[in-house]
Design an enzyme around this catalytic site. Structure first.
Site, PDB file in Angstrom:
ATOM      1  N   ALA A  90      36.028  44.999 -44.342  1.00  0.00           N
ATOM      2  CA  ALA A  90      37.365  45.910 -45.705  1.00  0.00           C
ATOM      3  C   ALA A  90      38.005  45.252 -46.144  1.00  0.00           C
ATOM      4  O   ALA A  90      38.941  43.918 -45.321  1.00  0.00           O
ATOM      5  CB  ALA A  90      37.729  47.301 -45.236  1.00  0.00           C
ATOM      6  N   GLY A 104      34.356  38.713 -50.462  1.00  0.00           N
ATOM      7  CA  GLY A 104      32.799  37.722 -50.061  1.00  0.00           C
ATOM      8  C   GLY A 104      31.545  37.733 -51.239  1.00  0.00           C
ATOM      9  O   GLY A 104      29.884  37.171 -51.443  1.00  0.00           O
ATOM     10  N   GLU A 110      26.586  45.870 -50.806  1.00  0.00           N
ATOM     11  CA  GLU A 110      27.230  46.902 -49.820  1.00  0.00           C
ATOM     12  C   GLU A 110      27.139  48.151 -49.899  1.00  0.00           C
ATOM     13  O   GLU A 110      27.253  48.591 -49.399  1.00  0.00           O
ATOM     14  CB  GLU A 110      28.609  46.439 -49.184  1.00  0.00           C
ATOM     15  CG  GLU A 110      28.547  44.517 -49.135  1.00  0.00           C
ATOM     16  CD  GLU A 110      30.399  44.194 -48.806  1.00  0.00           C
ATOM     17  OE1 GLU A 110      29.917  43.071 -48.233  1.00  0.00           O
ATOM     18  OE2 GLU A 110      30.592  44.423 -49.742  1.00  0.00           O
ATOM     19  N   LYS A 128      44.508  44.891 -42.600  1.00  0.00           N
ATOM     20  CA  LYS A 128      43.892  45.344 -43.450  1.00  0.00           C
ATOM     21  C   LYS A 128      44.034  46.831 -44.085  1.00  0.00           C
ATOM     22  O   LYS A 128      43.945  47.414 -45.399  1.00  0.00           O
ATOM     23  CB  LYS A 128      42.749  45.364 -43.863  1.00  0.00           C
ATOM     24  CG  LYS A 128      42.072  44.091 -43.313  1.00  0.00           C
ATOM     25  CD  LYS A 128      42.059  42.805 -44.210  1.00  0.00           C
ATOM     26  CE  LYS A 128      40.761  41.645 -43.996  1.00  0.00           C
ATOM     27  NZ  LYS A 128      39.414  42.032 -43.176  1.00  0.00           N
TER      28      LYS A 128
HETATM   29  C1  5RP Z   1      32.297  40.700 -48.900  1.00  0.00           C
HETATM   30  C2  5RP Z   1      33.368  42.254 -48.046  1.00  0.00           C
HETATM   31  C3  5RP Z   1      34.270  41.945 -46.228  1.00  0.00           C
HETATM   32  O1  5RP Z   1      33.559  43.152 -46.536  1.00  0.00           O
HETATM   33  C4  5RP Z   1      35.388  41.779 -46.968  1.00  0.00           C
HETATM   34  O2  5RP Z   1      35.817  40.953 -48.080  1.00  0.00           O
HETATM   35  C5  5RP Z   1      36.124  41.765 -45.670  1.00  0.00           C
HETATM   36  O3  5RP Z   1      35.529  40.057 -45.444  1.00  0.00           O
HETATM   37  P1  5RP Z   1      36.351  39.761 -44.092  1.00  0.00           P
HETATM   38  O4  5RP Z   1      35.646  40.654 -42.575  1.00  0.00           O
HETATM   39  O5  5RP Z   1      36.168  37.914 -44.105  1.00  0.00           O
HETATM   40  O6  5RP Z   1      38.011  39.628 -44.501  1.00  0.00           O
HETATM   41  O7  5RP Z   1      33.596  43.026 -48.618  1.00  0.00           O
HETATM   42  O8  5RP Z   1      32.235  41.303 -50.188  1.00  0.00           O
END
Ligand code: 5RP
Length: 225
Positions: A90, A104, A110, A128
């Protein structure tokens, strides 16, 4: 926190997720696997259990590539049916386990895979975990011809939309990010954004939030339910 420390926390929660789901695994189990750097650590840790389950459904082409690279079979979601567990990261997660995701750009897939899972295990480093969502820009996936329309509608709602230039999602769409707006009612906003013509999905995972949070902290991995 240095990026090295953050990387260690990601590896710790990834390993904790493998331990968490170990008892769910049977020869016919198909896992849901999310996207992002934390999930990439999870995929690496999952390699040790490769022979203990049937395979996985991937939430992005990058995750699919990584799963296949370590010899995990990747299934089409339409063939997989209901998944026992979905593991994903997340960008932000609050005390009710509502999340902002899509940093991402994989938010739509997702959200679809999460909707098909009985249990959503969120893996995240401590940075987070927030009191209120909205510090991280909220992504919206839009049909390309609707980008300006959706942006204008978001301005009417008081948001500051920014086109994420150069990004094309796995579905061939574009991303608008909403900046600098703390979110009071995540479920309501998730619904309202989805009503705008041209919106494919938005990065609020409030109606279907996480069921369990494995949070990486300097004191160890916290298991929050
Ligand atoms: C991608 C997402 C990822 O879960 C989110 O961006 C977290 O990424 P990371 O583990 O690199 O911090 O939602 O669309």
């Amino acid at each position: 926190m240095t990026s090295q420390d953050q990387s260690k926390l990601k590896q710790a929660v990834a390993q904790a997720a493998v331990e968490e789901i170990r008892s769910d695994l049977a020869r016919d189990t198909i896992l849901g696997v999310g996207s992002g750097s934390t999930v990439n650590c999870f995929i690496e840790a999952l390699a040790a259990l490769r022979g203990d389950f049937a395979g996985a459904v991937a939430s992005s082409t990058e995750t699919e590539r990584r799963l296949k690279a370590i010899g995990i079979e990747v299934f089409d979601l339409n063939q997989a049916g209901t998944l026992s567990v979905y593991v994903d990261g997340a960008d932000e997660i609050d005390g009710d386990f509502a999340m902002i995701k899509g940093g991402g750009a994989a938010l739509t897939r997702e959200k679809i895979v999460a909707a098909c899972a009985r249990r959503f295990v969120c893996i995240a480093d401590g940075s987070k975990h927030v009191r209120q969502l909205g510090g991280f820009p909220l992504p919206i996936e839009v049909i390309p011809m609707a980008r300006s329309h959706v942006a204008r509608e978001m301005v009417k709602l008081g948001f500051s939309p920014v086109y994420r230039q150069g990004v094309v999602t796995d579905n061939g769409n574009q991303i608008i990010d909403l900046y600098d707006q703390l979110i009071d009612d995540a479920r309501d906003l998730e619904t309202r954004i989805n009503q705008i013509a041209g919106v494919v999905s938005n990065g609020l995972f409030a109606h279907r939030g996480a069921d369990l949070l494995l949070l990486g902290t300097a004191e160890g991995v916290q298991r929050l339910t």
